[in-house]
Write an enzyme that holds these catalytic residues in place. Structure first.
Site, mmCIF file in Angstrom:
data_model
loop_
_atom_site.group_PDB
_atom_site.id
_atom_site.type_symbol
_atom_site.label_atom_id
_atom_site.label_comp_id
_atom_site.label_asym_id
_atom_site.label_seq_id
_atom_site.Cartn_x
_atom_site.Cartn_y
_atom_site.Cartn_z
ATOM 1 N N HIS A 94 5.692 11.387 -4.609
ATOM 2 C CA HIS A 94 5.846 10.401 -3.545
ATOM 3 C C HIS A 94 7.302 10.025 -3.393
ATOM 4 C CE1 HIS A 94 2.401 8.450 -1.585
ATOM 5 N NE2 HIS A 94 1.724 9.160 -2.456
ATOM 6 N N TYR A 106 3.756 -1.429 2.265
ATOM 7 C CA TYR A 106 3.825 -2.854 1.945
ATOM 8 C C TYR A 106 3.672 -3.614 3.265
ATOM 9 C CZ TYR A 106 5.949 -1.193 -2.413
ATOM 10 O OH TYR A 106 6.197 -0.557 -3.610
ATOM 11 N N PRO A 108 4.038 -6.441 -11.741
ATOM 12 C CA PRO A 108 3.870 -5.075 -11.221
ATOM 13 C C PRO A 108 4.456 -4.869 -9.825
ATOM 14 C CG PRO A 108 1.761 -6.243 -11.215
ATOM 15 C CD PRO A 108 2.776 -7.186 -11.794
ATOM 16 N N LYS A 156 7.266 -1.067 -12.607
ATOM 17 C CA LYS A 156 8.222 -0.672 -13.648
ATOM 18 C C LYS A 156 7.658 -0.717 -15.066
ATOM 19 C CE LYS A 156 11.867 -0.271 -10.953
ATOM 20 N NZ LYS A 156 12.106 1.085 -10.476
ATOM 21 N N TYR A 175 14.368 1.285 -6.744
ATOM 22 C CA TYR A 175 12.914 1.490 -6.628
ATOM 23 C C TYR A 175 12.474 2.680 -7.474
ATOM 24 C CZ TYR A 175 8.450 1.776 -4.072
ATOM 25 O OH TYR A 175 7.128 1.790 -3.711
#
Ligand SMILES: Cc1cc2nc3c(=O)[nH]c(=O)nc-3n(C[C@H](O)[C@H](O)[C@H](O)COP(=O)(O)OP(=O)(O)OC[C@H]3O[C@@H](n4cnc5c(N)ncnc54)[C@H](O)[C@@H]3O)c2cc1C
Length: 382
Positions: free
Chosen positions: A74, A197, A289, A293, A379
Site C-alpha cells: 500500500h 481517512y 493507533p 506505529k 507516515y
C-alpha cells in the site's frame, strides 16, 4: 519448580517473538512465558500496517515468508472532508517506500512457528505475576500452580497491561488523548483502493484493507461508549454518513466480525531498562493507533535489543545494552509526535477554533509540497 535459561521473555506478541527468533538464530537459549492460550494468541486481530523497517527486519532475519507471500503493498492514502477528497501517493512523495498490509495475528502465528522450529520454548497460559530485575527472575502462574524461572537477562514484552513495566523504576509520561475509536473488522472486501481517512462533524471514520476478504474500519465514538451499543446496522449507517457515500460511492458491506473500543492513549517509560530487565514494544511505550506505529516500534526495539544481547552474551560487550534506552527512546518520541499530529488532523473538536485549524491543516496537506513530504516521510517511516 525453579528452572533456568539465558534470556527470559515475558509476552508472545510481535516484540517478544521477534526477539526470541533473533536470539535463537544465534543459538541463545530463550523461554517465552505467555498469559494467553495459543488459540487466543493466533486469532487476536490488531495491527495490519507494517512499515518498510519492519518488513526489512522480518525479511533479513528469515521471518518474512508469510508476509511476502500474502501481504499486500500500500502506497496511497486518501482524505475525505467537506471540501471533497484528495489522494496522497506517499510512496512516490517519500523514498519510494510502501506499507505491507499483513494481519498481526498471521504474523504472530508465523513467528511462533519459526521460533519453535529454531528450538525455542513457549509456555502458553502462563501469567507472569512477579519480576526481579536484579536476579533476572520471574514468577508465573499456570494450571500447575506457581513457578519461578531465572535467566541471565529478562525481556519485558508483555504489552501495556503487563507486569514487567512496573519493575522499572522512574517516571512514565502518559497522555489520554481524549478520543476513543470503535475498531471494527468487517468480513467484506475493501471499498476503496486506498486507506481512507474521512473527516466529518459527526466524528472521524477510517477505512483500511486487512486482507482481500476483511476490512478494518474505525469510527470516532464518545469516550466511555460501549461497543455492544453499536449494532451492525448502526455501524454501517455511521460509516455511510461519515464516508459521504452519496458523493463518493457505496461501501461494500459484510458481517461485522469484531468490534471493540480503543481509547487513544500514550504511556512511555522515561527509562526502559533496569538492572537485567529490558522493555520492548507496548511495555516500553504505548502509542495511539492513529498512525499505525505500535507493532512497528515493537519490531524495531526487538531488533535493537536482540543485537545488544548478542553483543553481551557472545562478545562480552555490554555497552549496547547500557545504551538501550538512549538508542530506542528518540525513535519512540518521534513516532509519538507524528501520532499526535494525526490525532489533531483527523478528529472532530467541539470548538470552532480547533475545527478551523483542522480544516486549515487538511488544506495544507492537499496544497503544500512541504506538508506532503513531511507526511509521507513520517507516515511510512521512523
Ligand atoms: C485496533 C488496533 C489497531 C492497531 N493497528 C496497528 C497498525 O496498523 N500498525 C501498527 O504498527 N500497530 C498497530 N496497533 C498497535 C499494535 O497492535 C501493538 O503496538 C503491538 O501489538 C505491540 O506488540 P507487543 O509485542 O509490544 O505487545 P502485545 O502484542 O500486546 O503482546 C504482549 C503479549 O504479552 C502477553 N501478556 C500480557 N500480560 C502478561 C503477563 N502478565 N504474563 C505473561 N504474558 C502477558 C499478552 O497476552 C500478549 O500476548 C494497533 C493496535 C490496536 C489496538
Amino acid at each position: 519448580m525453579v528452572d533456568h535459561t539465558t534470556v527470559l521473555i515475558a509476552g508472545a506478541g510481535p516484540a517478544g517473538l521477534v526477539l526470541g527468533n533473533l536470539l535463537r538464530a544465534e543459538g541463545i537459549d530463550t523461554l517465552v512465558v505467555e498469559r494467553a492460550s495459543w488459540e487466543q494468541v493466533r486469532t487476536r486481530a490488531r495491527a495490519g500496517f507494517l512499515g518498510p523497517n519492519s518488513a526489512r527486519v522480518l525479511t533479513e532475519h528469515g521471518l518474512g515468508a508469510g508476509m511476502l507471500h500474502k501481504g499486500l503493498e500500500h502506497g496511497v492514502c486518501a482524505f475525505r472532508g467537506e471540501d471533497g477528497e484528495f489522494e496522497l501517493d506517499y510512496s512516490r512523495l517519500g523514498r519510494g517506500e510502501v506499507h505491507t498490509v499483513y494481519p498481526q495475528q498471521d504474523l504472530v502465528a508465523d513467528l511462533v512457528a519459526e521460533y519453535l522450529d529454531r528450538g525455542g520454548e513457549i509456555r502458553f497460559g502462563a501469567t507472569v505475576t512477579g519480576v526481579d530485575p536484579g536476579t533476572a527472575t520471574i514468577r508465573y502462574r499456570d494450571e500447575q500452580g506457581e513457578s519461578v524461572v531465572s535467566g541471565r537477562f529478562l525481556a519485558g514484552c508483555d504489552g501495556s497491561g503487563g507486569v514487567t513495566r512496573q519493575a522499572v523504576p522512574g517516571r512514565r509520561i502518559t497522555q489520554d488523548h481524549g478520543v476513543s475509536w470503535l475498531a471494527v473488522l468487517a468480513e467484506a472486501p475493501q471499498s476503496m483502493a486506498a486507506v481512507t481517512y474521512a473527516i466529518h462533524d459527526d466524528g472521524f471514520a477510517g477505512h483500511m484493507a486487512r486482507s482481500p476478504e476483511v476490512t478494518r474500519y474505525y469510527l470516532q465514538v464518545p469516550p466511555g461508549d460501549d461497543a455492544e451499543a453499536w449494532t451492525g446496522e448502526r455501524i454501517w449507517a455511521a460509516l455511510d454518513t461519515r464516508m459521504r457515500v452519496d458523493e463518493f460511492g457505496q461501501l461494500k458491506q459484510g458481517p461485522i466480525i469484531d468490534r471493540r473500543i480503543v481509547r487513544l492513549r500514550s504511556d512511555v517509560a522515561a527509562e526502559i531498562q533496569h538492572d537485567r530487565l529490558f522493555l520492548a514494544g507496548d511495555a516500553a511505550g504505548l502509542i495511539s493507533p492513529s498512525a499505525a506505529k505500535g507493532a512497528n516500534l515493537a519490531i524495531m526495539e526487538a531488533e535493537t535489543l536482540a543485537s545488544a544481547l548478542v553483543s553481551a552474551l557472545r562478545h562480552d560487550d555490554e555497552r549496547p545494552l547500557a545504551a538501550y534506552s538512549r538508542t530506542c527512546l528518540p525513535r519512540v518520541w518521534r513516532a509519538q509526535e507524528f501520532s499526535r499530529w494525526m490525532i489533531d488532523l483527523l478528529h472532530t473538536q467541539d470548538d470552532d477554533f480547533h475545527r478551523a485549524l483542522r480544516r486549515a491543516r487538511l488544506h495544507s496537506l492537499r496544497d503544500c509540497h512541504a506538508h506532503q513530504n513531511f507526511f509521507a516521510e513520517h507516515y511510512v517511516g521512523i
